[in-house]
Write an enzyme that holds these catalytic residues in place. Structure first.
Site, PDB file in Angstrom:
ATOM      1  N   ARG A   1       0.846  -1.200   0.000  1.00 34.53           N
ATOM      2  CA  ARG A   1       0.000   0.000   0.000  1.00 34.53           C
ATOM      3  C   ARG A   1       0.876   1.242   0.000  1.00 34.53           C
ATOM      4  NH1 ARG A   1      -5.016   2.114   2.471  1.00 34.53           N
ATOM      5  NH2 ARG A   1      -5.038   4.245   1.705  1.00 34.53           N
TER       6      ARG A   1
ATOM      7  N   ARG B   1      -6.668   0.203  -4.250  1.00 36.15           N
ATOM      8  CA  ARG B   1      -5.538  -0.095  -3.373  1.00 36.15           C
ATOM      9  C   ARG B   1      -5.415  -1.584  -3.110  1.00 36.15           C
ATOM     10  NH1 ARG B   1      -8.594   3.450   0.844  1.00 36.15           N
ATOM     11  NH2 ARG B   1      -8.997   4.349  -1.144  1.00 36.15           N
TER      12      ARG B   1
ATOM     13  N   ASP C   1      -6.391  -1.865   2.566  1.00 38.80           N
ATOM     14  CA  ASP C   1      -6.861  -0.760   3.392  1.00 38.80           C
ATOM     15  C   ASP C   1      -7.332  -1.355   4.708  1.00 38.80           C
ATOM     16  OD1 ASP C   1      -7.597   1.844   4.094  1.00 38.80           O
ATOM     17  OD2 ASP C   1      -9.609   1.628   3.256  1.00 38.80           O
TER      18      ASP C   1
ATOM     19  N   ASP D   1      -8.721  -0.124   8.423  1.00 40.86           N
ATOM     20  CA  ASP D   1      -9.226   1.008   9.195  1.00 40.86           C
ATOM     21  C   ASP D   1      -9.738   0.536  10.548  1.00 40.86           C
ATOM     22  OD1 ASP D   1      -8.893   3.023   7.216  1.00 40.86           O
ATOM     23  OD2 ASP D   1     -10.731   2.349   6.218  1.00 40.86           O
TER      24      ASP D   1
END
Length: 172
Positions: A92, A102, A105, A107
């Site tokens: 990334r 991407r 990811d 989060d």
């Protein structure tokens, strides 16, 4: 019997729409889960993989998403740093434009009942997760009774009213 909300639950959202190399989406996800565990996180629940069209540009490759529930002694900013390192290790590049395709990811969706707005970009709970079906669907799958610490609504309720990624569905 309805699930009881765990006020200390920590949830991480996983997303990817660019594979790196010959791995399948499932293999890439399994490798991320392994990396999280090897980094000292206790992964206690894992949703199925879900798919949804890319947002905001549905011409980009479709996304694969999931949500994991973890336990850790890391503080939120330390956890975010760890997640960014894992993203980097998977290829990334963080200077991408927002919502660009991407490889990975990760989060923090929620860190217990912690609520914060930070200059370093760590806002808890995640400020847009409640509106995203591709996050709330997998979260509702593993913890339907989880209550959003600001909105006071369950993951299941938020999934049914999410406005982004309404096409999200489990892959199996």
């Amino acid at each position: 019997m309805a699930e009881i909300d765990d006020p200390e639950a920590i949830f991480i959202a996983y997303g990817s729409n660019l594979l790196s190399g010959p791995e399948t989406a499932s293999q890439a996800f399994e490798r991320v889960v392994k990396d999280l565990r090897e980094s000292g996180l206790q992964v206690t629940k894992i949703s199925r993989l879900w798919s949804s069209m890319a947002w905001p540009n549905n011409q980009d490759p479709s996304y694969v998403n999931a949500v994991l529930q973890i336990k850790t002694t890391l503080q939120p900013d330390e956890l975010l740093h760890l997640l960014h390192n894992i993203e980097h290790d998977h290829g990334r590049v963080r200077d991408e434009k927002r919502n660009a395709p991407r490889v990975l990811d990760l989060d923090i969706v929620a860190y217990g009942r912690h609520v914060s707005v930070s200059e370093n970009g760590l806002n808890l709970p995640h400020p847009r997760a409640a509106d995203r079906a591709f996050v709330m669907g997998p979260l509702a799958e593993i913890s339907p009774g989880w209550v959003h610490p600001v909105l006071g609504r369950t993951a299941q309720d938020l999934f049914t009213t999410a406005t982004v990624g309404r096409d999200a569905y489990p892959l199996d």
